[in-house]
Structures are given as C-alpha cells and as structure tokens.
Design a protein around this motif. Structure first.
Motif, PDB file in Angstrom:
ATOM      1  N   THR A 138       0.810  -1.215   0.000  1.00  0.00           N
ATOM      2  CA  THR A 138       0.000   0.000   0.000  1.00  0.00           C
ATOM      3  C   THR A 138       0.842   1.265   0.000  1.00  0.00           C
ATOM      4  OG1 THR A 138      -1.767  -1.176   1.166  1.00  0.00           O
ATOM      5  CG2 THR A 138      -1.858   1.238   1.178  1.00  0.00           C
ATOM      6  N   ALA A 139       1.810   1.357   0.885  1.00  0.00           N
ATOM      7  CA  ALA A 139       2.633   2.568   0.962  1.00  0.00           C
ATOM      8  C   ALA A 139       3.391   2.799  -0.340  1.00  0.00           C
ATOM      9  CB  ALA A 139       3.599   2.473   2.139  1.00  0.00           C
ATOM     10  N   GLY A 140       3.921   1.736  -0.922  1.00  0.00           N
ATOM     11  CA  GLY A 140       4.626   1.875  -2.193  1.00  0.00           C
ATOM     12  C   GLY A 140       3.717   2.324  -3.313  1.00  0.00           C
ATOM     13  N   LEU A 141       2.464   1.874  -3.290  1.00  0.00           N
ATOM     14  CA  LEU A 141       1.518   2.259  -4.331  1.00  0.00           C
ATOM     15  C   LEU A 141       1.169   3.737  -4.268  1.00  0.00           C
ATOM     16  CD1 LEU A 141      -0.836  -0.875  -4.271  1.00  0.00           C
ATOM     17  CD2 LEU A 141       0.763  -0.228  -6.090  1.00  0.00           C
ATOM     18  N   HIS A 142       1.301   4.345  -3.092  1.00  0.00           N
ATOM     19  CA  HIS A 142       1.025   5.775  -2.975  1.00  0.00           C
ATOM     20  C   HIS A 142       1.951   6.597  -3.863  1.00  0.00           C
ATOM     21  CE1 HIS A 142      -1.835   5.030   0.075  1.00  0.00           C
ATOM     22  NE2 HIS A 142      -1.044   5.032   1.126  1.00  0.00           N
ATOM     23  N   ALA A 143       3.135   6.056  -4.172  1.00  0.00           N
ATOM     24  CA  ALA A 143       4.122   6.801  -4.957  1.00  0.00           C
ATOM     25  C   ALA A 143       4.034   6.523  -6.453  1.00  0.00           C
ATOM     26  CB  ALA A 143       5.534   6.466  -4.460  1.00  0.00           C
TER      27      ALA A 143
ATOM     28  N   ASP B 201     -16.140 -11.727  -7.221  1.00  0.00           N
ATOM     29  CA  ASP B 201     -14.903 -12.502  -7.073  1.00  0.00           C
ATOM     30  C   ASP B 201     -14.839 -13.131  -5.679  1.00  0.00           C
ATOM     31  OD1 ASP B 201     -12.273 -13.428  -6.835  1.00  0.00           O
ATOM     32  OD2 ASP B 201     -11.455 -11.795  -8.028  1.00  0.00           O
ATOM     33  N   PRO B 202     -14.870 -14.474  -5.583  1.00  0.00           N
ATOM     34  CA  PRO B 202     -14.798 -15.117  -4.268  1.00  0.00           C
ATOM     35  C   PRO B 202     -13.384 -15.421  -3.805  1.00  0.00           C
ATOM     36  CG  PRO B 202     -15.270 -16.766  -5.910  1.00  0.00           C
ATOM     37  CD  PRO B 202     -15.114 -15.456  -6.654  1.00  0.00           C
ATOM     38  N   LEU B 203     -12.403 -15.361  -4.703  1.00  0.00           N
ATOM     39  CA  LEU B 203     -11.032 -15.700  -4.335  1.00  0.00           C
ATOM     40  C   LEU B 203     -10.276 -14.474  -3.816  1.00  0.00           C
ATOM     41  CD1 LEU B 203      -8.944 -17.931  -4.149  1.00  0.00           C
ATOM     42  CD2 LEU B 203      -8.228 -17.385  -6.481  1.00  0.00           C
ATOM     43  N   VAL B 204     -10.427 -13.354  -4.494  1.00  0.00           N
ATOM     44  CA  VAL B 204      -9.882 -12.078  -4.029  1.00  0.00           C
ATOM     45  C   VAL B 204     -11.059 -11.109  -3.985  1.00  0.00           C
ATOM     46  CG1 VAL B 204      -8.236 -10.215  -4.419  1.00  0.00           C
ATOM     47  CG2 VAL B 204      -7.636 -12.550  -5.095  1.00  0.00           C
ATOM     48  N   HIS B 205     -11.577 -10.858  -2.801  1.00  0.00           N
ATOM     49  CA  HIS B 205     -12.762 -10.002  -2.662  1.00  0.00           C
ATOM     50  C   HIS B 205     -12.528  -8.646  -3.313  1.00  0.00           C
ATOM     51  CE1 HIS B 205     -15.754  -7.434  -0.568  1.00  0.00           C
ATOM     52  NE2 HIS B 205     -16.491  -8.544  -0.634  1.00  0.00           N
ATOM     53  N   ARG B 206     -13.584  -8.079  -3.837  1.00  0.00           N
ATOM     54  CA  ARG B 206     -13.482  -6.803  -4.547  1.00  0.00           C
ATOM     55  C   ARG B 206     -12.837  -5.714  -3.685  1.00  0.00           C
ATOM     56  NH1 ARG B 206     -19.416  -4.455  -5.700  1.00  0.00           N
ATOM     57  NH2 ARG B 206     -18.247  -2.523  -5.993  1.00  0.00           N
ATOM     58  N   SER B 207     -12.858  -5.862  -2.372  1.00  0.00           N
ATOM     59  CA  SER B 207     -12.205  -4.887  -1.507  1.00  0.00           C
ATOM     60  C   SER B 207     -10.715  -4.787  -1.799  1.00  0.00           C
ATOM     61  CB  SER B 207     -12.428  -5.226  -0.029  1.00  0.00           C
ATOM     62  OG  SER B 207     -11.922  -6.525   0.274  1.00  0.00           O
ATOM     63  N   GLY B 208     -10.114  -5.877  -2.304  1.00  0.00           N
ATOM     64  CA  GLY B 208      -8.706  -5.836  -2.694  1.00  0.00           C
ATOM     65  C   GLY B 208      -8.475  -4.896  -3.858  1.00  0.00           C
ATOM     66  N   GLY B 209      -9.351  -4.963  -4.850  1.00  0.00           N
ATOM     67  CA  GLY B 209      -9.250  -4.046  -5.981  1.00  0.00           C
ATOM     68  C   GLY B 209      -9.552  -2.618  -5.581  1.00  0.00           C
ATOM     69  N   GLU B 210     -10.557  -2.450  -4.720  1.00  0.00           N
ATOM     70  CA  GLU B 210     -10.901  -1.107  -4.264  1.00  0.00           C
ATOM     71  C   GLU B 210      -9.742  -0.482  -3.500  1.00  0.00           C
ATOM     72  OE1 GLU B 210     -15.707  -2.051  -3.877  1.00  0.00           O
ATOM     73  OE2 GLU B 210     -14.384  -2.178  -2.124  1.00  0.00           O
ATOM     74  N   ALA B 211      -9.069  -1.292  -2.675  1.00  0.00           N
ATOM     75  CA  ALA B 211      -7.926  -0.782  -1.917  1.00  0.00           C
ATOM     76  C   ALA B 211      -6.761  -0.434  -2.845  1.00  0.00           C
ATOM     77  CB  ALA B 211      -7.485  -1.811  -0.878  1.00  0.00           C
ATOM     78  N   THR B 212      -6.567  -1.231  -3.888  1.00  0.00           N
ATOM     79  CA  THR B 212      -5.513  -0.941  -4.855  1.00  0.00           C
ATOM     80  C   THR B 212      -5.759   0.397  -5.539  1.00  0.00           C
ATOM     81  OG1 THR B 212      -5.237  -3.324  -5.263  1.00  0.00           O
ATOM     82  CG2 THR B 212      -4.273  -1.813  -6.868  1.00  0.00           C
ATOM     83  N   ALA B 213      -6.999   0.594  -6.009  1.00  0.00           N
ATOM     84  CA  ALA B 213      -7.330   1.850  -6.684  1.00  0.00           C
ATOM     85  C   ALA B 213      -7.212   3.036  -5.740  1.00  0.00           C
ATOM     86  CB  ALA B 213      -8.738   1.766  -7.269  1.00  0.00           C
ATOM     87  N   ALA B 214      -7.598   2.844  -4.472  1.00  0.00           N
ATOM     88  CA  ALA B 214      -7.513   3.935  -3.500  1.00  0.00           C
ATOM     89  C   ALA B 214      -6.062   4.287  -3.182  1.00  0.00           C
ATOM     90  CB  ALA B 214      -8.249   3.550  -2.223  1.00  0.00           C
ATOM     91  N   ALA B 215      -5.165   3.315  -3.295  1.00  0.00           N
ATOM     92  CA  ALA B 215      -3.764   3.543  -2.937  1.00  0.00           C
ATOM     93  C   ALA B 215      -2.995   4.300  -4.012  1.00  0.00           C
ATOM     94  CB  ALA B 215      -3.075   2.210  -2.653  1.00  0.00           C
ATOM     95  N   VAL B 216      -3.401   4.145  -5.274  1.00  0.00           N
ATOM     96  CA  VAL B 216      -2.665   4.752  -6.381  1.00  0.00           C
ATOM     97  C   VAL B 216      -3.316   6.076  -6.758  1.00  0.00           C
ATOM     98  CG1 VAL B 216      -1.875   4.494  -8.758  1.00  0.00           C
ATOM     99  CG2 VAL B 216      -1.986   2.486  -7.257  1.00  0.00           C
ATOM    100  N   PRO B 217      -2.612   7.173  -6.668  1.00  0.00           N
ATOM    101  CA  PRO B 217      -3.205   8.471  -7.018  1.00  0.00           C
ATOM    102  C   PRO B 217      -3.733   8.479  -8.458  1.00  0.00           C
ATOM    103  CG  PRO B 217      -1.105   8.785  -5.897  1.00  0.00           C
ATOM    104  CD  PRO B 217      -1.220   7.314  -6.178  1.00  0.00           C
ATOM    105  N   GLY B 218      -4.992   8.868  -8.609  1.00  0.00           N
ATOM    106  CA  GLY B 218      -5.582   9.003  -9.934  1.00  0.00           C
ATOM    107  C   GLY B 218      -5.980   7.714 -10.601  1.00  0.00           C
ATOM    108  N   ALA B 219      -5.914   6.586  -9.885  1.00  0.00           N
ATOM    109  CA  ALA B 219      -6.252   5.302 -10.506  1.00  0.00           C
ATOM    110  C   ALA B 219      -7.738   5.231 -10.852  1.00  0.00           C
ATOM    111  CB  ALA B 219      -5.885   4.155  -9.579  1.00  0.00           C
ATOM    112  N   GLU B 220      -8.036   4.517 -11.922  1.00  0.00           N
ATOM    113  CA  GLU B 220      -9.415   4.247 -12.326  1.00  0.00           C
ATOM    114  C   GLU B 220      -9.806   2.860 -11.832  1.00  0.00           C
ATOM    115  OE1 GLU B 220     -12.037   3.303 -16.372  1.00  0.00           O
ATOM    116  OE2 GLU B 220     -10.018   4.154 -16.557  1.00  0.00           O
TER     117      GLU B 220
END
Length: 308
Positions: free
Chosen positions: A222-227, A240-259
């Motif tokens: 997460t911290a690295g994705l902020h940069a 998605d039952p294997l990687v809950h959508r919260s994983g994708g949501e957290a990824t997008a939230a971590a990267v500035p400007g991510a879609e």
C-alpha cells in the motif's frame, strides 16, 4: 516458444503483434501458465497497437523450476515465520524486469492478473522506470484486511495436489465452478479441454506451493503504491470469491488518480464475453501515458535515459 535468461531464471515467453509497437507485458497468476492469457485475447490487444508479451512465471509452465528448494511450511508462514520461503514477489518482479532487458524493451505497459497483479504492482514500485502504465486485474495490495477469500475459494487453494491427469482435470473444473464468473459460466467440456492441455504442457504442484508462499510472505504494498505516478487501471469482478473486490478497491484507493472498473457478474477469471470491455479499458489506460509511449520502437520512452 522461445526462452529468455532473466534474473537467473529461464523464462518461457511468446509475443503477438508488431515489435515496432509499444510493448505490453502480461503477467499471469498463481500456478497459472501464460497460456491462460488466451491467444485471442492477446491478439485483441495487439490489434489495438501493442506488441504483446506473455510469459511463464518462475516455478510455472516451462520456465525455471525451483524444485531443489525444500517445500515451504505454509502454516509457519501464516504465523509469521518466513524462513522456508525461497523467494518473494519482489524476486518475481525482478524476473519481469529482466525479461524486458532480455527482449531489449526499456519500458512496457504492464497488465497483471491475480498474483500477476501483485507482481505488476511490485514491478512499478521497485522499477518505476520500466512501467508505462499499470493494469491490476482481480488482485490486491497485500494488506491482509482486504481482498480476503470466501470459504469455498479457500477450499480450492487448500485442496490436496492432484495425483494424476484425470484428477487434475476434474479439480480444474471444480475450481472454475467455485471461483469463476457466475454471469459467464464456461461449459464443463471446454474447461476439461483447457485443463487437459495445461496439464500436458506442464504440471507443477510444488511450484504452486512456493508461489503461494511468496504471496503470503511478501509485505503490504500500500505505501509503495502511494508513490505510483503512471496511469493505473484496476479491474475487479463484483462477484470474485477468491480475491474479494475490496482488494481491488484498496488498490485503486492507494494509487493516485487510478481508475477502478468493477464488473458485475465477474468472478475470478477472464470470461470471453468481457474481453471487449477489458481490452478497451486497458487500451484507454495505456493511452493516458501520452508521450511516454512515443520514442524507440521497443517501447522505451523518448526521454527516459534508459540504457537497456
């Protein structure tokens, strides 16, 4: 198919499209061979103006096996003891960077699915100059509080390794039923054909365990994705039952400007009916890189100053 020497590994790879086009590197997931990036999907991306490269990760497919390493103790890893883990996702990201070196590619658009998304994230964190744009598909950040698996998906990962071809094929069919897209089920006969072809090409249950250990032992990104500054697209299935959508949501939230693109009815796979929308989104995200894709024919940015 050719092989390239990368980071001490021999990586099996192949390509689609015009080498003069900007490069797009596809990284597949846990225990899954590059052939899961279906040729028709790769050709669709190539048709959008990319030189597409797919490859087998270490310990999978026809790339280097690390069977000389003792089996990882997964229970110990979950408890925090990583002494039996032979490599981390950062090592697999170095494999990807080394493959680009071997192919004479300075930088590429990078698309990773599941564990491949984790490797792609680590690649842009550790080697930002090698990534023109990032697309993380059905993946997560490494934060254990997000992206958790449903019990039926955990059962898929925890099932004993198949003892023969028939068991491997039947397990693949059961796994697809447990984690696949409910809105786009694949006929069982087609699943069996794919599973049989994958088994005949390569069967690496020990490699699966080492890759899984690498996921568990690798730190939160997460911290690295902020940069991260490159254009970033996060694609995730709403079901998605294997990687809950919260994983994708957290990824997008971590990267500035991510879609963030959450697809209804999609599970933990890439069903063919969704390919046009996914290919369009990936191409749009790559286009956001703008002038960074202009320059050398091998995909190197014009002003990057890279020497390899």
């Amino acid at each position: 198919m050719p092989r390239a020497l990368s980071n001490g590994m021999e990586l099996e790879y192949d390509t689609f499209g015009d080498p003069a086009d900007p490069a797009m590197l596809l990284i597949m997931g846990l225990g899954t061979q590059m052939t899961a990036w279906r040729p028709e999907f790769c050709r669709a991306l190539a048709g959008r103006g990319f030189h597409v490269v797919r490859y087998d990760n270490r310990d999978c497919g026809l790339s280097t096996s690390l069977d000389h390493c003792p089996p990882p103790d997964i229970r110990a890893v979950l408890a925090g003891d990583t002494s039996t883990v032979p490599y981390l996702l950062a090592d697999m990201a170095r494999d990807a960077a080394g493959l680009l070196d071997a192919l004479g590619i300075g930088a590429a658009h990078v698309v990773g699915a599941s564990m491949g998304g984790m490797i792609a994230q680590q690649l842009v964190i550790d080697h930002p100059e090698r990534v023109l744009s990032l697309c993380s598909v059905m993946s997560t950040t490494g934060d254990r509080s997000v992206g958790g698996a449903a019990p039926e998906a955990v059962a898929v990962l925890a099932a004993p390794a198949p003892r023969d071809r028939e068991e491997a094929v039947e397990r693949a069919v059961r796994s697809a039923a447990a984690i696949g897209s409910p809105a786009h089920p694949v006929p069982a006969g087609e699943l069996r054909e794919r599973a049989a072809a994958a088994y005949d090409r390569s069967h690496r249950p020990e490699g699966f365990a080492r890759q899984y250990a690498a996921i568990l032992a690798s730190p939160d990104r997460t911290a690295g994705l902020h940069a991260v500054t490159v254009p970033t697209l996060v694609v995730h299935g709403a079901e998605d039952p294997l990687v809950h959508r919260s994983g994708g949501e957290a990824t997008a939230a971590a990267v500035p400007g991510a879609e963030l693109m959450v697809i209804p009815g999609m599970g933990h796979d890439l069903p063919e009916p969704l390919w046009p929308d996914i290919v369009d989104a990936v191409a749009r995200n790559a286009a956001r890189a703008g002038d960074r894709t202009a320059g050398d024919a091998d995909g190197r940015p014009a002003a990057s100053g890279l020497d390899g």
